[in-house]
Write an enzyme that holds these catalytic residues in place. Structure first.
Site, mmCIF file in Angstrom:
data_model
loop_
_atom_site.group_PDB
_atom_site.id
_atom_site.type_symbol
_atom_site.label_atom_id
_atom_site.label_comp_id
_atom_site.label_asym_id
_atom_site.label_seq_id
_atom_site.Cartn_x
_atom_site.Cartn_y
_atom_site.Cartn_z
ATOM 1 N N HIS A 86 103.463 53.867 36.881
ATOM 2 C CA HIS A 86 104.850 54.407 37.470
ATOM 3 C C HIS A 86 104.620 54.426 39.005
ATOM 4 C CE1 HIS A 86 106.766 55.518 34.085
ATOM 5 N NE2 HIS A 86 105.850 56.548 33.370
ATOM 6 N N ASP B 182 102.568 64.357 43.938
ATOM 7 C CA ASP B 182 102.188 65.374 43.238
ATOM 8 C C ASP B 182 101.081 65.278 42.205
ATOM 9 O OD1 ASP B 182 103.901 63.731 42.159
ATOM 10 O OD2 ASP B 182 104.611 65.284 40.635
#
Length: 318
Positions: free
Chosen positions: A244, A10
């Site tokens: 991340h 995303d």
């Protein structure tokens, strides 16, 4: 020998960092990019994937994913983290409108897994809705994939139990029903969780060095990282930005950088702890519970920070 992967994403600042890491790595063969809502709406994340593909010469096709969770309304996009355009509001220079492939993302996952049985690792760094839809459409996909690596979850082993609530990580919280389905599917899954991703920080000096050594990709990543680092600085007092999504990619390349704990995992799907990931560690004895007879999955509990940062920088330089 290269590892075939599908990247479910995303984009997203840290997603862009991960995608260009994949592109640079000789250890990975990117077969497809599948998009999902999360850091922005699906139109924006798909546009960003197409932009990165065009600007940095990626050859993998882009498949547009679903625009909402399995059974609940979509949460607002975190524009305060990723900007209105999902990429730190850096101007997307040279943007040429392009379209994704006609096939939906979940079907692309199924078809690629069937084309290369036992050879493909699915790396998912957003909400897990595309994976859940693939499982619903073709449950055999779980046996056809070599494995699944997600960036998601938080297990409280390193002082970080959540980032959108006191107990929930964003990707899981954005579709907890999908996440519970994915964690309890019979595939080999590893969750690269906040417990380790928050332990690896790209400092401003690290990003400046990346710009100096990694060409146009390094310059772009340094530019989009600045608002991301500002967010972490104001909220968490971190000097730089946490790694991340690139950490999930690093797990595929060099799993020895991580320590994992094995056990069944369930996701809370209602109440104030919505989105919490809870693992019953392998070998622990309790009375009958919702963790019984569920697949044993791995969650990360420790990481070699210096080793991961070195791997990323050396890969991008190469």
């Amino acid at each position: 020998m290269t590892q075939k992967i599908i990247f479910d994403t995303d984009p997203g600042i840290d997603d862009a960092m991960a995608l260009l890491f994949i592109q640079a790595s000789p250890a990975l063969d990117l077969l497809a990019i599948t998009t999902i809502f999360g850091n922005a709406d699906i139109e924006t994340t798909t546009r960003n994937a197409l932009y990165l593909k065009q600007r940095f010469g990626l050859t993998a096709p882009v498949f547009k994913g679903t625009d909402k969770p399995l059974s609940r309304p979509r949460n607002p996009s975190p524009t305060f983290v990723h900007g209105e355009n999902g990429l730190g509001d850096v101007e997307l220079t040279g943007l040429v409108p392009a379209q994704p492939e006609a096939k939906p993302a979940y079907q692309a996952i199924i078809d690629i897994a069937r084309q290369h049985p036992g050879e493909v690792t699915l790396v998912a760094v957003g909400p897990l809705t595309n994976l859940a839809l693939a499982l619903k459409a073709d449950p055999e996909v779980a046996a056809l994939l070599k494995g699944v690596v997600i960036m998601g979850g938080a297990f409280g082993v390193a002082g970080k139990p959540g980032n959108v609530t006191p107990v929930a990580e964003a990707n899981i919280w954005n579709d907890p029903e999908a996440a519970d389905l994915v964690f309890t599917a019979p595939w080999a899954l590893t969750a690269v969780s906040l417990d380790v991703t928050t332990q690896v920080v790209m400092s401003p000096a690290y990003m400046d060095a990346l710009e100096a050594s990694a060409g146009p990709a390094g310059a772009f990543l340094n530019a989009i990282s600045k608002p991301y680092a500002a967010f972490y600085g104001s909220r968490d007092g971190v000097s730089g930005c946490c790694v991340h999504d690139a950490a999930a990619v690093a797990f595929v390349i060099a799993p020895s950088l991580f320590e994992v704990r094995r056990g069944s995992v369930r996701v809370v799907t209602e109440g104030i702890t919505l989105g919490q990931t809870c693992q019953k560690a392998e070998g622990e004895l309790f009375g009958p519970s919702a963790w019984d007879d569920q697949p044993i999955q791995a969650v990360t509990v420790a990481v070699d920070e210096a080793g991961l940062l070195k791997l990323y920088a050396e890969t991008m330089r190469a």
